[in-house]
Design an enzyme around this catalytic site. Structure first.
Site, PDB file in Angstrom:
ATOM      1  N   SER A 193      32.340  42.267  43.655  1.00 51.25           N
ATOM      2  CA  SER A 193      33.367  41.325  44.110  1.00 51.25           C
ATOM      3  C   SER A 193      32.878  39.902  43.876  1.00 51.25           C
ATOM      4  O   SER A 193      31.664  39.643  43.883  1.00 51.25           O
ATOM      5  CB  SER A 193      33.628  41.522  45.610  1.00 51.25           C
ATOM      6  OG  SER A 193      34.439  40.485  46.137  1.00 51.25           O
TER       7      SER A 193
ATOM      8  N   TYR B 192      31.894  43.149  54.623  1.00 47.46           N
ATOM      9  CA  TYR B 192      32.346  43.446  53.260  1.00 47.46           C
ATOM     10  C   TYR B 192      31.648  42.528  52.258  1.00 47.46           C
ATOM     11  O   TYR B 192      31.129  42.991  51.234  1.00 47.46           O
ATOM     12  CB  TYR B 192      33.859  43.284  53.162  1.00 47.46           C
ATOM     13  CG  TYR B 192      34.408  43.505  51.772  1.00 47.46           C
ATOM     14  CD1 TYR B 192      34.707  44.788  51.330  1.00 47.46           C
ATOM     15  CD2 TYR B 192      34.616  42.437  50.892  1.00 47.46           C
ATOM     16  CE1 TYR B 192      35.199  45.004  50.054  1.00 47.46           C
ATOM     17  CE2 TYR B 192      35.102  42.646  49.620  1.00 47.46           C
ATOM     18  CZ  TYR B 192      35.399  43.934  49.198  1.00 47.46           C
ATOM     19  OH  TYR B 192      35.880  44.127  47.922  1.00 47.46           O
TER      20      TYR B 192
END
Length: 241
Positions: free
Chosen positions: A135, A148
């Site tokens: 990400s 996350y």
């Protein structure tokens, strides 16, 4: 990586980026296997793409990861591409009463599962490619999704090491680095204003054709090449309010 004539396992391949990868790899004449927890969702993908092979599996559980690998060994020993895509995102605060339980769920799915699967699947003699979905938040975290963001930073670090560790083998390691996209990751409607998955998939497949080991799009391209000062400024800008 050859873009066609592969047999590919995509974890979390029934929704979001995983579904986008599933559709495009099928279009490129590959055999695609997807796994996920919800059989009904897998069946929906199967109805749309009859050639897809599905397997119900809760990747947060060690025993089910092992069972998945054994099933692949027995039924698809010619599998040559593993795509570690499955992940969950929780909008939490460290002050939440359920923070610890939430944290455990993200760590088991986002870190333990892909590391375990990688260690299992590199034993397949047919394996030629591992693709890890990280990400843009691996470079500059978003505090509303603190765990996350941290899991993706961990996974990017692991991917860099994995590429080095497998350099002497025939296994290629590719990192897919998405920015925020219009998916239901984290919750329905949270990312509606972001770019479409289809635009992202089109871009990364062009990069695959060029042989790039790190596939980016939009802001993730910017973050990949940013200086430490740029990343600090980006973090401050995201948390200005």
């Amino acid at each position: 990586m050859n873009l066609s004539n592969n047999k590919i396992l995509i974890t979390g391949g029934a929704s979001g980026i995983g579904l986008g990868l599933t559709e495009r790899f099928i279009q490129e004449n590959n055999t695609v296997i997807i796994c996920g927890r919800r059989e009904s969702v897998l069946n929906e993908v199967k109805a749309k793409f009859p050639s897809v092979i599905t397997k119900v599996c809760d990747l947060s559980l060690e025993e089910e990861r092992i069972e998945l690998y054994k099933w692949i060994q027995e039924n698809h020993p010619d599998l040559n591409v593993l795509i570690n895509n499955a992940g969950i995102q929780k909008w939490v605060s460290v002050t939440d009463s359920d923070f610890y339980e939430s944290m455990k769920a993200e760590i088991s799915t986002n870190i333990e599962a892909p590391l375990h699967l990688t260690s299992l699947f590199i034993e397949l003699k047919s394996l030629t490619t591992v693709m890890n979905v990280t990400s843009g938040l691996a470079f500059s975290p978003f505090a509303k999704v603190p765990v996350y963001s941290a899991t993706k930073a961990f996974f990017r670090s692991f991917t860099l090491s994995l590429r080095h560790l497998l350099k002497a083998t025939n296994i290629e390691v590719i990192e897919i680095i998405p920015p925020a996209l219009n998916t239901d990751l984290g919750g329905v409607g949270l990312h509606d204003a972001h770019p479409s998955v289809s635009s992202f998939i089109e871009s990364i497949f062009e990069q695959l054709k060029d042989g790039r080991p790190e596939l980016t799009f939009g802001t993730s391209e910017t973050r990949l090449n940013a200086s430490a000062e740029d990343l600090r400024n980006h973090f401050n800008a995201m948390h200005a309010n």
